[in-house]
Design a protein around this motif. Structure first.
Motif, PDB file in Angstrom:
ATOM      1  N   LEU A   2       0.810  -1.213   0.000  1.00 32.96           N
ATOM      2  CA  LEU A   2       0.000   0.000   0.000  1.00 32.96           C
ATOM      3  C   LEU A   2       0.849   1.270   0.000  1.00 32.96           C
ATOM      4  CD1 LEU A   2      -2.733  -1.081   2.585  1.00 32.96           C
ATOM      5  CD2 LEU A   2      -3.015  -0.842   0.111  1.00 32.96           C
ATOM      6  N   SER A   3       2.097   1.171   0.446  1.00 31.53           N
ATOM      7  CA  SER A   3       2.941   2.361   0.601  1.00 31.53           C
ATOM      8  C   SER A   3       3.626   2.793  -0.690  1.00 31.53           C
ATOM      9  CB  SER A   3       3.997   2.114   1.683  1.00 31.53           C
ATOM     10  OG  SER A   3       3.379   1.901   2.930  1.00 31.53           O
ATOM     11  N   PHE A   4       3.735   1.895  -1.657  1.00 34.90           N
ATOM     12  CA  PHE A   4       4.385   2.272  -2.919  1.00 34.90           C
ATOM     13  C   PHE A   4       3.667   3.450  -3.577  1.00 34.90           C
ATOM     14  CE2 PHE A   4       6.245  -2.149  -3.108  1.00 34.90           C
ATOM     15  CZ  PHE A   4       7.568  -1.727  -3.049  1.00 34.90           C
ATOM     16  N   GLU A   5       2.332   3.457  -3.530  1.00 35.72           N
ATOM     17  CA  GLU A   5       1.567   4.529  -4.165  1.00 35.72           C
ATOM     18  C   GLU A   5       1.859   5.872  -3.501  1.00 35.72           C
ATOM     19  OE1 GLU A   5      -1.120   6.067  -7.011  1.00 35.72           O
ATOM     20  OE2 GLU A   5      -0.008   4.204  -6.870  1.00 35.72           O
ATOM     21  N   ALA A   6       1.974   5.880  -2.178  1.00 36.87           N
ATOM     22  CA  ALA A   6       2.301   7.120  -1.467  1.00 36.87           C
ATOM     23  C   ALA A   6       3.670   7.637  -1.884  1.00 36.87           C
ATOM     24  CB  ALA A   6       2.251   6.892   0.040  1.00 36.87           C
ATOM     25  N   MET A   7       4.622   6.732  -2.060  1.00 39.51           N
ATOM     26  CA  MET A   7       5.959   7.126  -2.490  1.00 39.51           C
ATOM     27  C   MET A   7       5.925   7.759  -3.881  1.00 39.51           C
ATOM     28  SD  MET A   7       9.416   4.783  -2.789  1.00 39.51           S
ATOM     29  CE  MET A   7       8.780   3.740  -4.096  1.00 39.51           C
TER      30      MET A   7
ATOM     31  N   ALA B 165      -5.768  -4.733  -6.979  1.00 42.60           N
ATOM     32  CA  ALA B 165      -4.634  -5.083  -7.839  1.00 42.60           C
ATOM     33  C   ALA B 165      -4.899  -4.682  -9.290  1.00 42.60           C
ATOM     34  CB  ALA B 165      -4.353  -6.587  -7.740  1.00 42.60           C
ATOM     35  N   VAL B 166      -6.125  -4.898  -9.768  1.00 39.76           N
ATOM     36  CA  VAL B 166      -6.477  -4.518 -11.143  1.00 39.76           C
ATOM     37  C   VAL B 166      -6.430  -3.006 -11.315  1.00 39.76           C
ATOM     38  CG1 VAL B 166      -8.368  -4.482 -12.820  1.00 39.76           C
ATOM     39  CG2 VAL B 166      -7.812  -6.601 -11.629  1.00 39.76           C
ATOM     40  N   ARG B 167      -6.922  -2.268 -10.314  1.00 36.88           N
ATOM     41  CA  ARG B 167      -6.835  -0.796 -10.355  1.00 36.88           C
ATOM     42  C   ARG B 167      -5.386  -0.341 -10.494  1.00 36.88           C
ATOM     43  NH1 ARG B 167     -10.428   3.018  -7.527  1.00 36.88           N
ATOM     44  NH2 ARG B 167      -8.453   3.829  -6.774  1.00 36.88           N
ATOM     45  N   LEU B 168      -4.513  -0.964  -9.721  1.00 30.35           N
ATOM     46  CA  LEU B 168      -3.093  -0.607  -9.790  1.00 30.35           C
ATOM     47  C   LEU B 168      -2.485  -1.005 -11.130  1.00 30.35           C
ATOM     48  CD1 LEU B 168      -1.945  -1.608  -6.184  1.00 30.35           C
ATOM     49  CD2 LEU B 168      -2.159   0.698  -7.099  1.00 30.35           C
TER      50      LEU B 168
ATOM     51  N   THR C 178       4.787   0.147  -8.985  1.00 28.59           N
ATOM     52  CA  THR C 178       3.371  -0.227  -8.983  1.00 28.59           C
ATOM     53  C   THR C 178       3.217  -1.727  -9.216  1.00 28.59           C
ATOM     54  OG1 THR C 178       2.814   1.963  -9.847  1.00 28.59           O
ATOM     55  CG2 THR C 178       1.118   0.279  -9.986  1.00 28.59           C
ATOM     56  N   LEU C 179       4.040  -2.279 -10.108  1.00 24.38           N
ATOM     57  CA  LEU C 179       3.987  -3.730 -10.350  1.00 24.38           C
ATOM     58  C   LEU C 179       4.430  -4.510  -9.114  1.00 24.38           C
ATOM     59  CD1 LEU C 179       5.297  -3.947 -14.029  1.00 24.38           C
ATOM     60  CD2 LEU C 179       2.966  -4.288 -13.217  1.00 24.38           C
ATOM     61  N   PHE C 180       5.416  -3.991  -8.392  1.00 25.41           N
ATOM     62  CA  PHE C 180       5.809  -4.618  -7.119  1.00 25.41           C
ATOM     63  C   PHE C 180       4.627  -4.625  -6.157  1.00 25.41           C
ATOM     64  CE2 PHE C 180      10.566  -3.530  -7.663  1.00 25.41           C
ATOM     65  CZ  PHE C 180      10.842  -4.798  -8.113  1.00 25.41           C
ATOM     66  N   ALA C 181       3.912  -3.508  -6.090  1.00 25.39           N
ATOM     67  CA  ALA C 181       2.752  -3.411  -5.201  1.00 25.39           C
ATOM     68  C   ALA C 181       1.699  -4.450  -5.578  1.00 25.39           C
ATOM     69  CB  ALA C 181       2.156  -2.007  -5.269  1.00 25.39           C
ATOM     70  N   VAL C 182       1.468  -4.622  -6.880  1.00 24.23           N
ATOM     71  CA  VAL C 182       0.489  -5.609  -7.356  1.00 24.23           C
ATOM     72  C   VAL C 182       0.912  -7.015  -6.953  1.00 24.23           C
ATOM     73  CG1 VAL C 182      -0.499  -6.670  -9.429  1.00 24.23           C
ATOM     74  CG2 VAL C 182      -0.354  -4.181  -9.252  1.00 24.23           C
ATOM     75  N   LEU C 183       2.192  -7.348  -7.129  1.00 26.12           N
ATOM     76  CA  LEU C 183       2.684  -8.685  -6.772  1.00 26.12           C
ATOM     77  C   LEU C 183       2.548  -8.942  -5.276  1.00 26.12           C
ATOM     78  CD1 LEU C 183       5.888  -8.960  -9.006  1.00 26.12           C
ATOM     79  CD2 LEU C 183       3.746 -10.214  -9.260  1.00 26.12           C
ATOM     80  N   PHE C 184       2.920  -7.968  -4.454  1.00 27.32           N
ATOM     81  CA  PHE C 184       2.787  -8.105  -3.002  1.00 27.32           C
ATOM     82  C   PHE C 184       1.327  -8.308  -2.618  1.00 27.32           C
ATOM     83  CE2 PHE C 184       6.730  -6.635  -0.626  1.00 27.32           C
ATOM     84  CZ  PHE C 184       7.579  -6.861  -1.693  1.00 27.32           C
ATOM     85  N   LEU C 185       0.454  -7.533  -3.253  1.00 26.86           N
ATOM     86  CA  LEU C 185      -0.967  -7.585  -2.919  1.00 26.86           C
ATOM     87  C   LEU C 185      -1.578  -8.926  -3.327  1.00 26.86           C
ATOM     88  CD1 LEU C 185      -2.896  -5.577  -1.604  1.00 26.86           C
ATOM     89  CD2 LEU C 185      -3.584  -4.845  -3.875  1.00 26.86           C
ATOM     90  N   LEU C 186      -1.224  -9.423  -4.516  1.00 28.78           N
ATOM     91  CA  LEU C 186      -1.756 -10.707  -4.978  1.00 28.78           C
ATOM     92  C   LEU C 186      -1.241 -11.857  -4.111  1.00 28.78           C
ATOM     93  CD1 LEU C 186      -1.643 -10.330  -8.870  1.00 28.78           C
ATOM     94  CD2 LEU C 186      -3.657 -10.323  -7.383  1.00 28.78           C
ATOM     95  N   ALA C 187       0.028 -11.806  -3.716  1.00 29.11           N
ATOM     96  CA  ALA C 187       0.576 -12.845  -2.835  1.00 29.11           C
ATOM     97  C   ALA C 187      -0.160 -12.842  -1.503  1.00 29.11           C
ATOM     98  CB  ALA C 187       2.071 -12.610  -2.622  1.00 29.11           C
TER      99      ALA C 187
END
Length: 199
Positions: A13-18, A94-97, A181-190
């Motif tokens: 969730l923090s990647f977007e803030a960065m 994840a899809v939004r991201l 953003t792709l890192f965030a998606v992978l973390f979220l899906l895992a």
């Protein structure tokens, strides 16, 4: 859920803030002391939105707080339904991201973060995904038992990530928004798959 899982979720969730703070600081640099306060403000808003989401999810979940042991098949069906809603909401985020990362040369609107009112509204805008994730968590975990484990990692990690983005923006350093953003998606899906299928 363990503290490690909440840390992974907080990083996602923090990647977007960065990314957003980096884009704002490129055009409107602020002093680091003020930037730290603004990073904390964004993290605090997101922590509150996470709590609100979990609370709402607890109200809407299908499994009652007191399960009847004699109705094991009904309990199993309700638990499976809760898990599906949880998984669906996290996949939605994840899809939004993913759609956002698909935009080549993604540009962040350079908001004037020198004003705390703007920073507060920016925290709410960033926190839409956090609210949806909190809603998803509310279908699986009770708020009372997990409130500190969920919010403290998010508060600390998002503050650090937002401050990092601000520092890079002040120095006019490039940030690969699509990659993060792709890192965030992978973390979220895992996180979503582990929670839905392996408890």
């Amino acid at each position: 859920m363990s503290i490690i899982e909440f840390i992974i979720l907080s990083i996602a969730l923090s990647f977007e803030a960065m990314i957003v703070m980096h884009g704002c600081a490129l055009k409107n640099p602020v002093k680091l002391t003020k930037g730290l306060a603004e990073a904390f403000c964004i993290a605090a808003v997101n922590a509150l939105l996470l709590i609100a989401g979990v609370w709402l999810g607890n109200l809407l979940r299908f499994t009652p707080d007191t399960l009847d042991p004699s109705a094991s098949s009904t309990n199993s069906l309700l638990t499976d339904t809760d898990n599906l809603v949880y998984l669906g909401l996290l996949i939605l985020v994840a899809v939004r991201l993913l759609f956002r990362s698909g935009k080549k040369g993604r540009q962040v609107q350079p908001y004037d973060i020198s004003r705390f009112s703007t920073t507060l509204l920016l925290g709410v805008a960033i926190g839409i995904n956090t609210l949806i994730v909190g809603l998803a968590l509310g279908f699986r975990i009770p708020l009372g038992e997990n409130i500190w484990r969920a919010t403290i990692p998010l508060l600390i990690i998002m503050t650090l990530f937002a401050l990092l983005g601000l520092m890079l923006g002040r120095q006019q350093k490039e940030l690969r928004a699509r990659r993060y953003t792709l890192f965030a998606v992978l973390f979220l899906l895992a996180f979503a798959l582990k929670g839905a299928f392996w408890g």
